[in-house]
Design a protein around this motif. Structure first.
Motif, PDB file in Angstrom:
ATOM      1  N   THR A  22     -68.585  32.633  30.429  1.00 19.65           N
ATOM      2  CA  THR A  22     -69.275  33.220  31.581  1.00 19.65           C
ATOM      3  C   THR A  22     -68.637  34.536  31.994  1.00 19.65           C
ATOM      4  O   THR A  22     -69.338  35.496  32.340  1.00 19.65           O
ATOM      5  N   THR A  23     -67.315  34.601  31.944  1.00 21.39           N
ATOM      6  CA  THR A  23     -66.618  35.842  32.290  1.00 21.39           C
ATOM      7  C   THR A  23     -66.957  36.949  31.298  1.00 21.39           C
ATOM      8  O   THR A  23     -67.220  38.085  31.697  1.00 21.39           O
ATOM      9  N   VAL A  24     -66.944  36.628  30.020  1.00 23.38           N
ATOM     10  CA  VAL A  24     -67.309  37.626  29.004  1.00 23.38           C
ATOM     11  C   VAL A  24     -68.736  38.084  29.217  1.00 23.38           C
ATOM     12  O   VAL A  24     -69.036  39.285  29.167  1.00 23.38           O
ATOM     13  N   THR A  53     -70.463  38.103  31.969  1.00 22.21           N
ATOM     14  CA  THR A  53     -70.586  38.868  33.210  1.00 22.21           C
ATOM     15  C   THR A  53     -70.117  40.304  33.035  1.00 22.21           C
ATOM     16  O   THR A  53     -70.778  41.244  33.494  1.00 22.21           O
ATOM     17  N   TYR A  54     -68.990  40.487  32.359  1.00 17.83           N
ATOM     18  CA  TYR A  54     -68.426  41.824  32.237  1.00 17.83           C
ATOM     19  C   TYR A  54     -68.977  42.619  31.058  1.00 17.83           C
ATOM     20  O   TYR A  54     -69.036  43.844  31.116  1.00 17.83           O
ATOM     21  N   ARG A  55     -69.379  41.967  29.990  1.00 17.94           N
ATOM     22  CA  ARG A  55     -69.825  42.693  28.794  1.00 17.94           C
ATOM     23  C   ARG A  55     -71.342  42.800  28.671  1.00 17.94           C
ATOM     24  O   ARG A  55     -71.833  43.718  28.036  1.00 17.94           O
ATOM     25  N   ALA A  74     -73.684  42.802  31.243  1.00 22.22           N
ATOM     26  CA  ALA A  74     -74.368  43.078  32.508  1.00 22.22           C
ATOM     27  C   ALA A  74     -75.600  43.964  32.324  1.00 22.22           C
ATOM     28  O   ALA A  74     -76.636  43.733  32.952  1.00 22.22           O
ATOM     29  N   ASP A  75     -75.523  44.965  31.470  1.00 25.04           N
ATOM     30  CA  ASP A  75     -76.638  45.902  31.296  1.00 25.04           C
ATOM     31  C   ASP A  75     -77.402  45.685  29.999  1.00 25.04           C
ATOM     32  O   ASP A  75     -78.188  46.536  29.591  1.00 25.04           O
ATOM     33  N   HIS A  98     -78.671  38.560  25.788  1.00 21.21           N
ATOM     34  CA  HIS A  98     -78.219  37.427  26.599  1.00 21.21           C
ATOM     35  C   HIS A  98     -78.576  36.102  25.925  1.00 21.21           C
ATOM     36  O   HIS A  98     -77.753  35.182  25.867  1.00 21.21           O
TER      37      HIS A  98
END
Length: 76
Positions: free
Chosen positions: A26-28, A30-32, A34-35, A41
């Motif tokens: 989830t952290t990866v 969220t930060y990688r 996002a756009d 996804h």
């Protein structure tokens, strides 16, 4: 090692592994991602959703493997 103890240790390993893996994935994401586009996804979550099965498979096979004492006991 007794089977019950191996099962308990394996259960703790599996629960810990799934929690840590979910937080890292989830952290990866969220930060990688996002756009990124929706299909990126979908691919990431599809792959990361299946990837945890590989280490879990090894833990489960270790849990189910009988100990040497149990093998000797069954031979008699």
């Amino acid at each position: 090692m007794p089977t019950r103890l191996k099962s308990f240790i394996g259960m703790l390993l599996l629960v810990t592994m799934v929690i840590v893996y979910a937080l890292v994935a989830t952290t990866v994401a969220t930060y990688r991602l996002a756009d990124s586009e929706w299909y990126i996804h979908l691919a990431f979550f599809g792959l990361s959703g299946l990837l945890w099965v590989v280490p879990a498979m090894f833990v489960i096979s270790w849990m189910l493997k009988p100990s040497k004492k149990e093998i000797e006991r069954n031979k008699q």
